[in-house]
Write an enzyme that holds these catalytic residues in place. Structure first.
Site: not given
Length: 504
Positions: A154, A178, A181-182, A231, A286, A388
Site C-alpha cells: 500500500f 495484484k 486492496e487498501r 512485510s 521501507c 519494524e
C-alpha cells in the site's frame, strides 16, 4: 459475472475494467476523514484464470515486437503519466493519505524506472564471441519468461508497480499486477494509461484481492515469475510457496534502517534529513530512517537538543494541505498498531521524549493521524527496536564508538538500508565497506539507488538473489539462451566427429 457499482473498483482484465466474479469486497478508506469512499472487489482464482488466459493469448505477439517498438510504448506511457500527474497524485493521496507533494514523488520515482525501460533495446543486448572454435561463433540472447506477476504494498501504489511491470513488459512479458486492496485506484489507472500508450490488450492486467488471490498467483502453473514487496513474514511466505511451485521469485521484506551520526557530522543537516527520512509519508516507507545512532554521549546530547524542537515544529495535516509535512497513516488498524508500539516502548523502559499518540486534527477527528514520536535510550533488547514499526516514530540508540555503531545495523535481522553522517572520508569508506546491509547512504538519509542501478536489501529484508529494476530487473524477467553456430565450408572430413567442436 457482474459489473461493479459506480464507486466500486473492479479488475482490469483483457483491456477492460469493471467486471468481477467476486462475492466479497474490501473497504477503501479516505485516511484523512476515516470514511469509506469506495469498495474494491476481492477476486477469486476464476478472475485470475481469465487474466492468465488473456495474457497467454497476447504475450507471444508482444514478445515478437522488436524492442525499440516496445520502448516507444514506454515513452508514450511516460508522457501520459506526466500529463495526468495531478489527477493521479490526488487520487493516490486520497486513498493512501500521503501529502500531494509526496504522492507526486511516488509517481516520479516510478517514472524513473520507466525512463530506464525506454532504453530497453540496449539493456537486452546479449554477448557475442567470434571464432570460439574453427569457424564457430557463440552468442547469447535474452528472451522473456512469458507471464510475470507482481504483488505490491500500500505504501507506494504507483512507484513499486512501475518498478515491476515496466521492466517485465519492456523485455516482452505479459504482466498481472495484484496491488494492495487498501489503495487500488492508481494501479488500475496506470494500466489504462499503458493501454492508451499502445500496449496490446492482455499484456498488463490488474486483479484485486487478499490472500486468496495471492495464493492463486503463487500456485498458477502459467505464471513463470513473481515479484513481491511487503512485510518480511509475508515475503518469506511468498518466496517459499512460489519457489516450491517452480517459479522465479524476488520478495522484498521489511526494514529497520539506521542512521549513524559521527561526532564530526553537521547536526543541523542531520536533523533536517531525519525530519524527512523518519517522518515523511508518516514513516510508512521501507526506506524510512526510524533509528538514529549518535556516536558518543556528547553527540547524543547535542543531537537530542536539536531534534526536539524540530520534531515539535512538524506539521501534520490532511493530504491536500500544502504546508503539511506528512498526513495520516493508511487505516485505523495501522494507527492502532503504531500507537501500541509506542506504548510498548514505554513499557520496555525507553524514554518517551515526544509522544504522538492522541493526535487529532480539527475537522478531521476521525482521520487516521499519528503525531511525530521520539524515543531516547532505546536498547537492542527492546522489541520496539527489533521490529519494524512503520510509522512516524524515531528511536535514538546511543553508541559508545564507531565499532558499536557499525555492529548495530550489521547484526539487526533486517538489512535494507543504512546511512552514515560524517565529514570523515575514511570513516565513511570503512563503514560502507564493512556494514552488513544492502544499500548504504553517505550523508544521504534515504539511499534509494537511481533507476539504472538496482534496489534490494539483505538478510530478512529480501528473499531471492535478484534485485528490483536496473539490469538486475532485466535479468530477473528474462532467461538467457546461448547459441553455438557453425557454417561449414564443405571441407570437413568427419575425423573429429567425436570431439567437442569448439575444442578444435
Amino acid at each position: 459475472m457482474r459489473r461493479v457499482a459506480v464507486h466500486d473498483i473492479g479488475h482490469y482484465i483483457a483491456g477492460g475494467a469493471g467486471e468481477t466474479e467476486a462475492a466479497r469486497y474490501g473497504d477503501v478508506f479516505d485516511p484523512n476523514s476515516g470514511k469509506v469512499q469506495k469498495r474494491v472487489a476481492l477476486g477469486t482464482a476464476a478472475d485470475l484464470d481469465r487474466a492468465v488466459a488473456a495474457a497467454e493469448a497476447a504475450q507471444p505477439a508482444w514478445a515478437a515486437v522488436n524492442p525499440q517498438r516496445r520502448a516507444r510504448v514506454m515513452f508514450k506511457f511516460k508522457e501520459l503519466v506526466e500529463a495526468n500527474m495531478e489527477e493521479l497524485a490526488h487520487t493516490l493521496a486520497s486513498e493512501h493519505g500521503k501529502v500531494i507533494a509526496d504522492a507526486r514523488g511516488d509517481l516520479m520515482r516510478g517514472l524513473d524506472v520507466i525512463e530506464f525501460c525506454c532504453g530497453i533495446p540496449h539493456a537486452m543486448k546479449g554477448e557475442f564471441t567470434h571464432g570460439a572454435g574453427p569457424g564457430i561463433d557463440v552468442w547469447s540472447m535474452r528472451q522473456p519468461l512469458g507471464i510475470g506477476a507482481g504483488i505490491t504494498p500500500f505504501n507506494f501504489p504507483a512507484m513499486i508497480p512501475m518498478w515491476m511491470f515496466g521492466v517485465a513488459i519492456a523485455v516482452g512479458n505479459a504482466f498481472i499486477l495484484k496491488p494492495s486492496e487498501r489503495d487500488p485506484s492508481v494501479p488500475v489507472r496506470l494500466a489504462e494509461l499503458m493501454r492508451e500508450a499502445g500496449l496490446p490488450e492482455g499484456i498488463l492486467q490488474v486483479v484485486h484481492g487478499d490472500k486468496e488471490m495471492v495464493d492463486a498467483i503463487l500456485d498458477h502453473p502459467a505464471i513463470a515469475a513473481v515479484s513481491f514487496v511487503g512485510s518480511s513474514d509475508i515475503a518469506h511466505y511468498v518466496y517459499s510457496r512460489g519457489v516450491a511451485a517452480g517459479k522465479r521469485v524476488q520478495a522484498m521484506g521489511g526494514a529497520k534502517n539506521h542512521g549513524i551520526v559521527m561526532p564530526d557530522a553537521d547536526l543541523d543537516q542531520v536533523v533536517n534529513d531525519l525530519s524527512g527520512a523518519a517522518f515523511g509519508s508518516a514513516g510508512e516507507r521501507c526506506m524510512a530512517l526510524p533509528v538514529v545512532v549518535p556516536v558518543g554521549e556528547e553527540t547524543a546530547e547535542r543531537l537530542r537538543a536539536k531534534l526536539i524542537p524540530a520534531i515539535n515544529a512538524l506539521r501534520v495535516g490532511v493530504s491536500t494541505d500544502p504546508e503539511a509535512h506528512y498526513g495520516p497513516v493508511i487505516n485505523a488498524a495501522h494507527k492502532a498498531k503504531v500507537e501500541n508500539y509506542i506504548q510498548m516502548g514505554v513499557d520496555e523502559g525507553a524514554e518517551l521524549v515526544v509522544d504522538g499518540r492522541g493526535f487529532t486534527l480539527q475537522g478531521h477527528e476521525k482521520g487516521f493521524f499519528v503525531g511525530p514520536t521520539l524515543f531516547d535510550r532505546v536498547t537492542t533488547k527492546m522489541k520496539t527496536y527489533q521490529e519494524e514499526i512503520f510509522g512516524p516514530v524515531l528511536q535514538i540508540v546511543r553508541a559508545h564508538d564507531f565499532e558499536e555503531a557499525l555492529r548495530l545495523p550489521s547484526e539487526h535481522q533486517y538489512g535494507n538500508g543504512v546511512a552514515i553522517f560524517t565529514r570523515n572520508g575514511h570513516a565513511a569508506r570503512e563503514f560502507a565497506a564493512r556494514v552488513n546491509v544492502g544499500m548504504v547512504g553517505i550523508n544521504v538519509p534515504i539511499p534509494v539507488p537511481v533507476a539504472y542501478h538496482t534496489f534490494g536489501g539483505w538478510k530478512r529484508s529480501a528473499f531471492g538473489d535478484t534485485n528490483q529494476h536496473g539490469m538486475e530487473g532485466v535479468k530477473f524477467w528474462t532467461k538467457v539462451k546461448t547459441v553455438t553456430g557453425r557454417w561449414p565450408d564443405g571441407s570437413a572430413s568427419g575425423d573429429n566427429a567425436f570431439v567437442i567442436p569448439t575444442m578444435g
